[in-house]
Design a protein around this motif. Structure first.
Motif, PDB file in Angstrom:
ATOM      1  N   ASP A  19       0.831  -1.198   0.000  1.00  0.00           N
ATOM      2  CA  ASP A  19       0.000   0.000   0.000  1.00  0.00           C
ATOM      3  C   ASP A  19       0.871   1.256   0.000  1.00  0.00           C
ATOM      4  OD1 ASP A  19      -2.405  -1.386   0.071  1.00  0.00           O
ATOM      5  OD2 ASP A  19      -2.480  -1.419   2.241  1.00  0.00           O
ATOM      6  N   VAL A  22       2.391   1.887  -3.448  1.00  0.00           N
ATOM      7  CA  VAL A  22       1.315   2.320  -4.345  1.00  0.00           C
ATOM      8  C   VAL A  22       0.956   3.778  -4.057  1.00  0.00           C
ATOM      9  CG1 VAL A  22      -1.151   2.040  -4.858  1.00  0.00           C
ATOM     10  CG2 VAL A  22       0.353   0.035  -4.786  1.00  0.00           C
ATOM     11  N   TYR A  23       0.866   4.122  -2.787  1.00  0.00           N
ATOM     12  CA  TYR A  23       0.565   5.505  -2.403  1.00  0.00           C
ATOM     13  C   TYR A  23       1.616   6.460  -2.948  1.00  0.00           C
ATOM     14  CZ  TYR A  23       0.239   9.633   0.581  1.00  0.00           C
ATOM     15  OH  TYR A  23       0.161  10.929   1.033  1.00  0.00           O
ATOM     16  N   ARG A  26       1.195   6.849  -6.711  1.00  0.00           N
ATOM     17  CA  ARG A  26       0.033   7.681  -7.031  1.00  0.00           C
ATOM     18  C   ARG A  26       0.338   9.156  -6.775  1.00  0.00           C
ATOM     19  NH1 ARG A  26      -4.608   3.843  -4.226  1.00  0.00           N
ATOM     20  NH2 ARG A  26      -4.819   2.355  -5.966  1.00  0.00           N
ATOM     21  N   LEU A  46       2.669   1.644 -11.899  1.00  0.00           N
ATOM     22  CA  LEU A  46       1.594   1.681 -10.916  1.00  0.00           C
ATOM     23  C   LEU A  46       0.555   0.604 -11.233  1.00  0.00           C
ATOM     24  CD1 LEU A  46       0.044   2.927  -8.557  1.00  0.00           C
ATOM     25  CD2 LEU A  46      -0.810   4.680 -10.133  1.00  0.00           C
ATOM     26  N   THR A  49       1.993  -2.772 -10.186  1.00  0.00           N
ATOM     27  CA  THR A  49       2.026  -2.952  -8.731  1.00  0.00           C
ATOM     28  C   THR A  49       0.627  -3.189  -8.176  1.00  0.00           C
ATOM     29  OG1 THR A  49       3.958  -1.495  -8.654  1.00  0.00           O
ATOM     30  CG2 THR A  49       2.855  -1.952  -6.569  1.00  0.00           C
ATOM     31  N   GLU A  50      -0.347  -2.460  -8.692  1.00  0.00           N
ATOM     32  CA  GLU A  50      -1.731  -2.666  -8.242  1.00  0.00           C
ATOM     33  C   GLU A  50      -2.222  -4.065  -8.625  1.00  0.00           C
ATOM     34  OE1 GLU A  50      -3.474   1.898  -8.340  1.00  0.00           O
ATOM     35  OE2 GLU A  50      -3.491   0.699 -10.169  1.00  0.00           O
ATOM     36  N   ASP A  53      -0.659  -6.551  -6.280  1.00  0.00           N
ATOM     37  CA  ASP A  53      -1.323  -6.431  -4.980  1.00  0.00           C
ATOM     38  C   ASP A  53      -2.650  -7.182  -4.977  1.00  0.00           C
ATOM     39  OD1 ASP A  53      -1.581  -5.603  -2.358  1.00  0.00           O
ATOM     40  OD2 ASP A  53      -2.491  -3.682  -2.883  1.00  0.00           O
TER      41      ASP A  53
END
Length: 236
Positions: A19, A22-23, A26, A46, A49-50, A53
């Motif tokens: 998380d 990812v944050y 973003r 991104l 990675t999402e 996840d």
């Protein structure tokens, strides 16, 4: 007494290491112009990675701890390069072409995306495998399944990236220089070379001088490929 409602900031909502990366990606995406070459790659990474996840959350990785560790160590290499440049320092050689050419008007978005993938897969992933093995106290063979699953996802996403970022609604004409440029680089071949490099680095960990030289040569070679991928091309 009136109880005030507690406000949760985006940073406070970060609950896992994945998380967190990812944050950070973003936030980087929100801070960059859309046409910036770094922004192009960041959007691609991104999405990767999402997707990793989501697959971890749905139990598609046999060893979730190993998958999370590899995913995070991998992402941190890229984010460290971004912070290095933001601080006015030189990033690893593999990343320099993308940072140097990120605003060049004659480099197409697909080139930026593939140059970033080249740097991250060709150099960072091998080091991330070693980082993961050190963290977990295991051997590269113990994380090979996770490496392969991440690699399979990257290959599938690369196909989608090529389709989405191809210039124009039709397939590239055979005379377009981008056609020939893209044909000179393969994610599948880069992924195979990375696994070999990771295993070599693991064996060399007890010979730090040799390992450092090997890493520097790998970094330089990947950077050279990145410069080729970012060759400015004439408009169609």
């Amino acid at each position: 007494m009136v109880q005030c409602e507690q406000v949760t900031t985006p940073a406070e909502r970060v609950t896992t290491p994945v998380d967190e990366v990812v944050y950070r990606m973003r936030a980087l995406d929100a801070s960059l112009p859309a046409r910036d070459g770094l922004a192009v790659f960041n959007r691609v990474y991104l999405a990767v990675t999402e997707a990793v996840d989501r697959r971890i959350d749905s139990g598609q990785f046999g060893d979730a701890r190993a998958a999370i560790t590899l995913d995070v160590r991998f992402a941190e290499r890229y984010l460290d390069a971004v912070e290095t440049v933001a601080d006015g320092r030189r990033p690893p050689a593999c990343w320099r072409p993308l940072f140097q050419m990120r605003r060049h008007p004659s480099v197409r978005p697909l080139q930026f995306a593939l140059a970033g993938i080249n740097a991250h897969i060709g150099h960072d992933l091998a080091l991330a495998v070693v980082d993961t093995c050190r963290t977990l106290g295991c051997e590269p063979v113990d994380v090979e399944d996770e490496f392969d699953r991440v690699g399979d996802l990257l290959v599938s996403l690369e196909e989608r990236i090529r389709e989405e970022l191809m210039p124009g609604p039709d397939l590239l004409q055979i005379a377009d220089p981008l056609t020939h440029l893209l044909g000179s680089w393969s994610l599948e071949r880069a992924r195979e070379a990375t696994w070999t490099a990771a295993r070599a680095l693991w064996v060399l960990r007890r010979l730090p001088d040799v390992a450092e030289e090997f890493t520097e040569r790998l970094d330089a070679a990947v950077g050279l490929a990145g410069r080729m991928l970012l060759t400015p091309l004439p408009d169609r």
